[in-house]
Design a protein around this motif. Sequence first.
Motif, mmCIF file in Angstrom:
data_model
loop_
_atom_site.group_PDB
_atom_site.id
_atom_site.type_symbol
_atom_site.label_atom_id
_atom_site.label_comp_id
_atom_site.label_asym_id
_atom_site.label_seq_id
_atom_site.Cartn_x
_atom_site.Cartn_y
_atom_site.Cartn_z
ATOM 1 N N ILE A 39 0.840 -1.204 0.000
ATOM 2 C CA ILE A 39 0.000 0.000 0.000
ATOM 3 C C ILE A 39 0.871 1.249 0.000
ATOM 4 N N ILE A 40 1.859 1.276 0.889
ATOM 5 C CA ILE A 40 2.737 2.444 0.984
ATOM 6 C C ILE A 40 3.493 2.664 -0.320
ATOM 7 N N GLU A 41 4.012 1.597 -0.910
ATOM 8 C CA GLU A 41 4.760 1.724 -2.176
ATOM 9 C C GLU A 41 3.840 2.243 -3.290
ATOM 10 N N TYR A 42 2.593 1.748 -3.343
ATOM 11 C CA TYR A 42 1.656 2.223 -4.362
ATOM 12 C C TYR A 42 1.364 3.713 -4.174
ATOM 13 N N LEU A 43 1.124 4.106 -2.931
ATOM 14 C CA LEU A 43 0.849 5.520 -2.662
ATOM 15 C C LEU A 43 2.060 6.391 -3.003
ATOM 16 N N PRO A 81 3.359 13.657 0.567
ATOM 17 C CA PRO A 81 4.775 13.779 0.910
ATOM 18 C C PRO A 81 5.550 12.517 0.531
ATOM 19 N N ARG A 82 6.797 12.687 0.244
ATOM 20 C CA ARG A 82 7.668 11.591 -0.158
ATOM 21 C C ARG A 82 7.892 10.666 1.046
ATOM 22 N N LEU A 83 7.742 9.364 0.837
ATOM 23 C CA LEU A 83 7.969 8.373 1.896
ATOM 24 C C LEU A 83 9.208 7.532 1.648
ATOM 25 N N LEU A 84 9.771 7.649 0.453
ATOM 26 C CA LEU A 84 11.036 6.996 0.110
ATOM 27 C C LEU A 84 11.999 8.082 -0.370
ATOM 28 N N PRO A 85 13.167 8.169 0.231
ATOM 29 C CA PRO A 85 14.107 9.213 -0.186
ATOM 30 C C PRO A 85 14.610 8.966 -1.607
ATOM 31 N N PRO A 86 14.974 10.018 -2.307
ATOM 32 C CA PRO A 86 15.462 9.844 -3.684
ATOM 33 C C PRO A 86 16.833 9.164 -3.749
ATOM 34 N N ASP A 87 17.653 9.334 -2.728
ATOM 35 C CA ASP A 87 18.985 8.735 -2.715
ATOM 36 C C ASP A 87 18.868 7.216 -2.572
ATOM 37 N N CYS A 100 13.768 7.581 11.526
ATOM 38 C CA CYS A 100 14.489 6.316 11.302
ATOM 39 C C CYS A 100 15.676 6.434 10.366
ATOM 40 N N VAL A 101 15.496 7.177 9.282
ATOM 41 C CA VAL A 101 16.593 7.387 8.329
ATOM 42 C C VAL A 101 16.687 8.885 8.077
ATOM 43 N N GLY A 102 17.570 9.517 8.780
ATOM 44 C CA GLY A 102 17.750 10.956 8.611
ATOM 45 C C GLY A 102 16.638 11.765 9.267
ATOM 46 N N ASP A 103 16.374 12.918 8.670
ATOM 47 C CA ASP A 103 15.447 13.884 9.270
ATOM 48 C C ASP A 103 14.134 14.037 8.515
ATOM 49 N N GLU A 104 13.856 13.121 7.611
ATOM 50 C CA GLU A 104 12.594 13.142 6.865
ATOM 51 C C GLU A 104 11.777 11.917 7.256
ATOM 52 N N VAL A 105 10.487 12.102 7.450
ATOM 53 C CA VAL A 105 9.602 10.970 7.729
ATOM 54 C C VAL A 105 9.602 10.054 6.511
ATOM 55 N N SER A 106 9.683 8.753 6.763
ATOM 56 C CA SER A 106 9.732 7.789 5.664
ATOM 57 C C SER A 106 8.831 6.590 5.962
ATOM 58 N N MET A 107 8.798 5.685 5.010
ATOM 59 C CA MET A 107 8.039 4.448 5.163
ATOM 60 C C MET A 107 8.460 3.707 6.433
#
Length: 161
Positions: free
Chosen positions: A20-24, A31-37, A99-106
């Motif tokens: 679900i998260i990947e589809y969204l 907002p982005r849930l997966l960082p571009p890097d 969890c990974v840096g300073d941006e909310v993610s999956m």
Amino acid sequence: MKQVPALKIDGITIGQSLAIIEYLEETRPTPRLLPPDPKKKVLVRMISDLIASGIQPVQNLSVLKQVGQENQLTWAQKAITSGFHALEQILQSTAGKYCVGDEVSMADLCLVPQVANAERFKVDLTPYPTISRINKSLLALEAFQVSHPCRQPDTPPELRA
């Protein structure tokens, strides 16, 4: 499998949290849930998988029913503490504010409900200061407050906030 979550959207029904998260993320990238890097992205996916595939299923209600009422608390605590031990070590090297840096993610979306389960099963969170700190930071955000497991319409009365 008669499990939640399931999301009906865009003419399809999607089961399982990470799908679900990947589809969204792919269809509604803000907002982005997966960082571009790519390196940060793989860390987000690794942490998400650890929680969603390595911890959560082992202490899921369908499993707990199989171990018997008298063994449920001990079983769930063991499953969660084993997973949190590994997760704490990973987060010590990946975390910023979240969890990974300073941006909310999956990964953060996976963490909060798992910490709620840990609290539900009376897991001592003292050995997991990074998990606890991140969870506290996330719970300060309105989106996490309103979507917390204890505030859902189908939450049993004894587990409601």
